[in-house]
Motif scaffolding. Structure first.
Motif, short mmCIF file in Angstrom:
data_model
loop_
_atom_site.label_atom_id
_atom_site.label_comp_id
_atom_site.label_asym_id
_atom_site.label_seq_id
_atom_site.Cartn_x
_atom_site.Cartn_y
_atom_site.Cartn_z
N PHE A 69 0.84 -1.21 0.00
CA PHE A 69 0.00 0.00 0.00
C PHE A 69 0.88 1.25 0.00
O PHE A 69 0.59 2.23 -0.71
CB PHE A 69 -0.91 0.02 1.23
N LEU A 83 -3.20 0.40 -3.87
CA LEU A 83 -4.03 0.71 -2.70
C LEU A 83 -5.37 1.27 -3.14
O LEU A 83 -6.43 0.87 -2.63
CB LEU A 83 -3.31 1.72 -1.79
N THR A 84 -5.34 2.18 -4.09
CA THR A 84 -6.58 2.80 -4.58
C THR A 84 -7.51 1.76 -5.18
O THR A 84 -8.73 1.78 -4.95
CB THR A 84 -6.25 3.88 -5.63
N SER A 99 -8.92 -0.45 -2.29
CA SER A 99 -9.85 0.32 -1.46
C SER A 99 -11.18 0.58 -2.16
O SER A 99 -12.25 0.44 -1.56
CB SER A 99 -9.20 1.65 -1.06
N ASN A 100 -11.11 0.93 -3.42
CA ASN A 100 -12.33 1.35 -4.12
C ASN A 100 -13.14 0.19 -4.70
O ASN A 100 -14.12 0.41 -5.41
CB ASN A 100 -11.98 2.37 -5.19
N PHE A 121 -17.27 0.69 4.67
CA PHE A 121 -16.44 -0.06 5.61
C PHE A 121 -17.13 -0.11 6.97
O PHE A 121 -17.57 0.92 7.49
CB PHE A 121 -15.07 0.60 5.76
N SER A 139 -5.57 3.25 5.94
CA SER A 139 -5.12 3.21 4.54
C SER A 139 -6.31 3.06 3.60
O SER A 139 -6.41 3.76 2.58
CB SER A 139 -4.14 2.06 4.33
N LEU A 140 -7.21 2.12 3.92
CA LEU A 140 -8.36 1.87 3.07
C LEU A 140 -9.28 3.09 2.99
O LEU A 140 -9.75 3.47 1.91
CB LEU A 140 -9.14 0.66 3.58
N ASN A 193 -10.05 5.91 -0.29
CA ASN A 193 -11.37 5.63 -0.83
C ASN A 193 -12.08 6.91 -1.26
O ASN A 193 -12.01 7.94 -0.60
CB ASN A 193 -12.20 4.90 0.23
N LYS A 196 -15.27 7.24 1.37
CA LYS A 196 -14.87 7.44 2.77
C LYS A 196 -16.02 7.21 3.76
O LYS A 196 -16.17 7.94 4.74
CB LYS A 196 -14.24 8.82 2.97
#
Length: 1020
Positions: free
Chosen positions: A245, A252-253, A256-257, A262, A280-281, A285, A288
């Motif tokens: 990440f 990571l993007t 996450s997306n 979450f 990080s996630l 994102n 969010k």
């Protein structure tokens, strides 16, 4: 009984409805946090949100499974697409899904506790340790501590540069060293020579600096050994993902997306690494939307890395967070809630007291709302004893009276339910006396932790026998007791004869038990002596030519140890679990040390015993109908109608400290006042957790004396002298000692047989059928009982074939995942390189076997991979798909499907990979010799269609080594009716405890069965 629909209260509904942004749900004990999370997800799905866009992270496997089951039960198939993970399983899934991002070999696996100890001992042998010297001079004294220190360093993601910088900056090390040196110099310049204490402190600091350096050297050696053995731990999984990440923001993007929402359960228990995953996630994102659930009053896992300021840090990082407090309690009476609030209010670190967040209007005072519990409201019982033995006796008698009365808690069927009674203690050792005394009153008990194999009769006997096999002269003290115990028990006159001869100390005659048994004659029971020596000699020869695991199993069977403890009612389950753990420990030790002998294993056991390294039986996840004895930490997440909190004395609470506790150089250094405040906060939270386990009857107690030493009540309750308790004081005089002592050792006859039956009944309730488990039961119900209910694996499995099959599965899985990730399959050369690496990292019994499977693997992949890599990636719906929660007549089934393909007509095909010799299609049918394969394929089609609502048109077995002879089948409704009936019938028989053996056959199935000796006893 009609099902009453429970509706969310106002605050729960608010938490359910707010789906956007950052939301924190502060959920105190019994306020329905899981209920709220389930209803929140239900609303999201009802609003049309894609279930695969929801990620739910939780702290433990048990919590993840519970949430998954409750969601599926409430919402059906659609809920199975919600991603529910623990942190390490989430990271493991990322590693498997994006193999090209991670430079990990095929076949990497999670290290076991046995392997941790074994590797660390190797490191201790190799790293010259001069400052980490044990008090007794035992070389391996710190082994377990070293493993813990290294795991803690991993959880902090510390680099070597940062670690050694900490040595320079930690106020207790180099800065204090320089300060002391300067201070001593200045004093000596002034002629002040009384500096002995300062010089002693100086030497201690120098030693601590060197110890810190030695620990890092161990860290590096341990990490290298893990890599060389293809091992990782849970911290590694998270660190690998966090490293990627940090290095690869687009990666990571992308990860996450995949998600838009979450949810984080038990947020207060997260450690630094887990928090880093969440942050990080969320930060990467677009949406969010994060919903965290926790309670700052229940942060009790500091020893596992949970931080007291975890929740505060979230609010600081995301200042726009909406905070919702659940204040309606559905567990306890108001008296218990008020008392718990009074206790926890002493904690200066509470979020409710933090003025930084006063705009969040945080209020944690709870109100009792359970109309079934409120009528049982009563004062808290406070019992004050003169002596601790008096306290123990009274509590045991109190529970005995409760169990024998009409007030004993009951289950939904109106039967007495002792699992609703609990004694909660700070240390496990405190519970052992209660366990023995309750059993002495014929009251079943269950302790929530496993027990040391060095404290269980069955495993002690195995250990003693193995020591005698390795050196019967040095193990003479072990034979002293061994020969009087079943199954060895020799004639007492013969035993005394050996003892008498030993006492003569003749120089011309060997003086150990075994040697004397060989040379003496005139025995009362000569056959018993002869049989013992023959078995002993045969087993020594067997051990020299067989694997460690095989040797242990042979010892268990040939000596009669297994049969003895299986047929002995007293402590039957404990003894069988001791045997199981012994086999497991030997298996893991042998896996890491290919050439390990019985001598190596006994040395390992000796070191563990000497250095107090616990080898404990597995914790029993099944709640039995027995009084629950648990620690405060173990009680978290549980509830009981009657709770006893004994031994609430200062030496057990605020005055207790771990002996020889070592502080890492990277640990935070606190000033004395802050350290005291933080310790008080942690202990108050622990006491709060214990108090709030009670529904309606809470008894707290303490004693003024313990073995003649004065005690005082913990300071956390000392201020409650005027509290409105139901108080009782029990005076104690010296003449009372005899009465209390006799009470403590008096015993009724414990019903061991019923206790064993109760345990088995609870175990079968939680059993979940998979294809292999169902086939195992159908093959032989009695063997199923031994292997799947008692979990005793005696058979020497074909580990070489199993390892080869696992490796081929892993190669094909990684190839597909790479193709999905990169858009193309890896070329054949890359696959073969992966195979060679995986082969070298796998464990085979001999080099010849390894060469054999290397050749088979190359031939199989050369033949199958070109065909395999032609399958369009777009057709592959999923691989290695695990399913759980498919319901059949109120029972769940589970399994794993190797490959799922979507066909052009919209139907699906399911495939299972097999290595080995292909089976003709006609034998994969009812009545065929591979009927189990037929059951497996039917099972998969049945489960997948039920789970997904999709139609399966074909199922098949792909023989990787000869794919031309793979078998493909189409099943109709009659096949599905057949497998449904098999599942239902199997569950019914298991729950009715139908474990009759199959009839003896002529094919040798029973003759060569490892369980035949147990089976012939006909004892369940």
């Amino acid at each position: 009984m009609s099902n009453v629909v429970i509706k969310p209260n106002e605050m729960q509904q608010k938490a359910i409805d707010i789906l956007k942004g950052q939301v924190m749900l502060l959920a105190g004990p019994g306020t329905g946090k899981t209920f709220t999370v389930i209803h929140r997800i239900e609303k999201m799905l009802a609003d049309g949100i894609d279930p695969s866009s929801i990620l739910c992270l939780t702290y433990s496997d048990a919590a993840a499974n519970e949430m998954r089951q409750r969601l599926i039960k409430k919402m059906g198939v659609i809920a199975s697409s919600v991603d529910i993970y623990t942190y390490h399983s989430f990271c493991n899934d990322i590693i498997k899904t994006y193999p090209s991002q991670f430079d990990l070999s095929v076949g990497v696996r999670v290290i076991t506790d046995t392997e941790k100890i074994t590797l660390m001992k190797e490191c201790i042998d190799e790293v010259p340790l001069q400052f980490f010297v044990a008090p007794r001079g035992d070389r391996y004294y710190f082994t377990k501590s070293f493993v813990g220190h290294i795991e803690k360093l991993k959880s902090k993601r510390i680099t070597k540069e940062d670690y050694f910088e900490c040595i320079q900056t930690n106020p207790t090390l180099v800065p204090r060293l320089k300060e002391l040196e300067s201070e001593i110099y200045e004093r000596e310049q002034r002629g002040e020579t009384r500096n002995k204490g300062r010089y002693q402190e100086l030497e201690k600091i120098k030693s601590n600096i060197e110890r810190a350096k030695e620990l890092w050297a161990l860290y590096e050696a341990y990490s290298e050994k893990m890599i060389n053995n293809n091992l990782i731990d849970f911290s590694d999984m998270i660190n690998f993902v966090l490293d990627e990440f940090d290095k690869d923001i687009p990666f990571l993007t992308e990860v996450s997306n995949k998600y838009k929402y979450f949810l984080v359960d038990e947020y207060q228990d997260t450690n630094q690494l887990q928090n880093a995953i969440i942050f990080s996630l969320v930060d990467a994102n677009k949406e969010k939307n994060v919903f965290v659930v926790g309670d700052d009053d229940q942060i009790i896992y500091g020893f596992q890395g949970a931080r007291i300021d975890t929740i505060e840090n979230f609010l600081i990082k995301y200042p726009e967070t909406q905070v919702i407090c659940l204040q309606e309690n559905n567990r306890s009476t108001q008296s218990i809630l008020d008392f718990s609030y009074a206790v926890i209010s002493q904690d200066e670190k509470r979020l409710e007291n933090n003025q930084t967040f006063k705009d969040k209007h945080i209020s944690k005072r709870l109100t009792a709302k359970n109309l079934k519990i409120i009528p049982f409201d009563k004062k808290i019982r406070m019992l004050h004893f003169g002596e601790s033995l008096q306290e123990i006796n009274h509590i045991v008698d109190d529970i005995k009276a409760l169990v024998d009365s009409d007030s004993c808690p009951k289950n939904d069927d109106g039967e007495k339910d002792l699992s609703k009674i609990s004694i909660i203690a700070k240390k496990r050792a405190e519970l052992q006396m209660y366990a023995e005394m309750l059993k002495g009153k014929n009251i079943p008990i269950q302790i929530d932790d496993g027990r040391s194999i060095f404290a269980i009769r069955s495993s002690i006997l195995i250990y003693f026998y193995l020591k005698a096999m390795t050196n019967n002269i040095f193990a003479d003290d072990k034979l002293f007791g061994l020969l009087l115990a079943e199954p060895f028990k020799i004639n007492l006159e013969d035993y005394n004869k050996i003892l008498k001869e030993k006492q003569l100390f003749r120089e011309d005659v060997p003086n150990d038990f075994i040697s004397l048994m060989r040379v003496l004659d005139g025995w009362k029971d000569e056959e018993k002596i002869k049989k013992f020596l023959e078995t002993f000699d045969d087993l020594k020869l067997f051990a020299s030519n067989n694997s460690l695991r095989n040797t242990i199993i042979e010892v268990l069977n040939r000596t009669g140890i297994l049969v003895t403890f299986h047929s002995e009612p007293k402590n039957k389950m404990e003894n069988l679990m001791g045997i199981k753990k012994f086999i497991d420990e030997a298996t893991e030790f042998g896996n890491l040390n290919k050439t390990a002998s019985i001598f190596d294993f006994v040395k390992y056991l000796d070191d563990c015993l000497l250095n107090e390294i616990d080898i404990t039986t597995d914790k029993n996840p099944i709640v039995q109908n027995a009084v629950q004895l648990t620690t405060y930490h173990g009680s978290k997440g549980r509830e009981f109608e009657f709770v006893y909190l004994p031994n609430l004395i200062s030496k057990n609470w605020e005055d207790f400290s771990m002996p020889g506790e070592y502080k890492l150089v990277v640990d935070e250094v606190l000033d004395p006042d802050e350290a005291k405040t933080r310790k008080d906060s942690e202990l108050l939270k622990l006491l709060f957790v214990g108090i709030t386990r009670a529904k309606h009857t809470l008894t707290i107690s303490f004693a003024d004396m313990d073995n003649g030493k004065a005690n005082q009540i913990t300071k956390y309750l000392a201020n409650f002298a005027e509290y409105d308790f139901d108080k009782q004081t029990f005076e104690y005089h010296e003449e009372d000692f005899t009465n209390e002592f006799i009470r403590s050792i008096s015993r009724d006859v414990y019903d061991n047989k019923q206790a064993f039956i109760n345990e088995i009944q609870e175990r079968v309730k939680t059993l979940v059928l998979s294809p292999s488990r169902m086939n195992d039961y159908l093959d032989c119900p009695r063997k199923f009982f031994y292997t799947k209910i008692l979990n005793i694996e005696l058979e020497e499995g074909d580990w070489d074939n199993a390892n080869f099959g696992t490796l081929i599965h892993a190669i094909l899985e990684k190839a597909v995942r790479t193709a999905k990730d990169k858009g193309a399959y890896p070329d054949f050369e890359t696959v073969m390189k992966e195979f060679e690496t995986g082969l070298n990292n796998s464990r085979f019994t001999t080099e010849a076997k390894k060469e054999k499977f290397a050749k088979l693997g190359r031939q199989a992949l050369e033949s199958y991979y070109p065909h395999f890599s032609q399958i369009p990636v777009s057709m592959i719906e999923d691989i290695e798909m695990s399913f759980y929660g498919v319901e059949v007549d109120g029972n769940l089934i589970t399994g794993k499907i190797d490959r799922i393909e979507k066909n052009n007509d919209g139907t699906y095909s399911l495939y299972d990979y097999k290595t080995g010799v292909p089976v003709p299609e006609k034998q994969i049918a009812v009545g065929g010799y591979k009927e189990g394969y037929y059951n497996q394929l039917c099972f998969y089609k049945y489960a997948y269609e039920k789970l997904s609502g999709k139609q399966v048109s074909q199922v098949g077995i792909i023989y990787v080594e000869d794919h031309q002879r793979s078998v493909y089948k189409t099943f109709d409704s009659s096949d599905m009716e057949y497998i449904e009936k098999q599942i239902k019938d199997t569950y019914k028989n298991i729950k009715e405890l139908n474990f009759d053996p199959i009839p003896e056959d002529n094919a040798g199935t029973c003759k060569f069965c490892a369980y035949k000796h147990l089976c012939r006893l006909d004892v369940i």
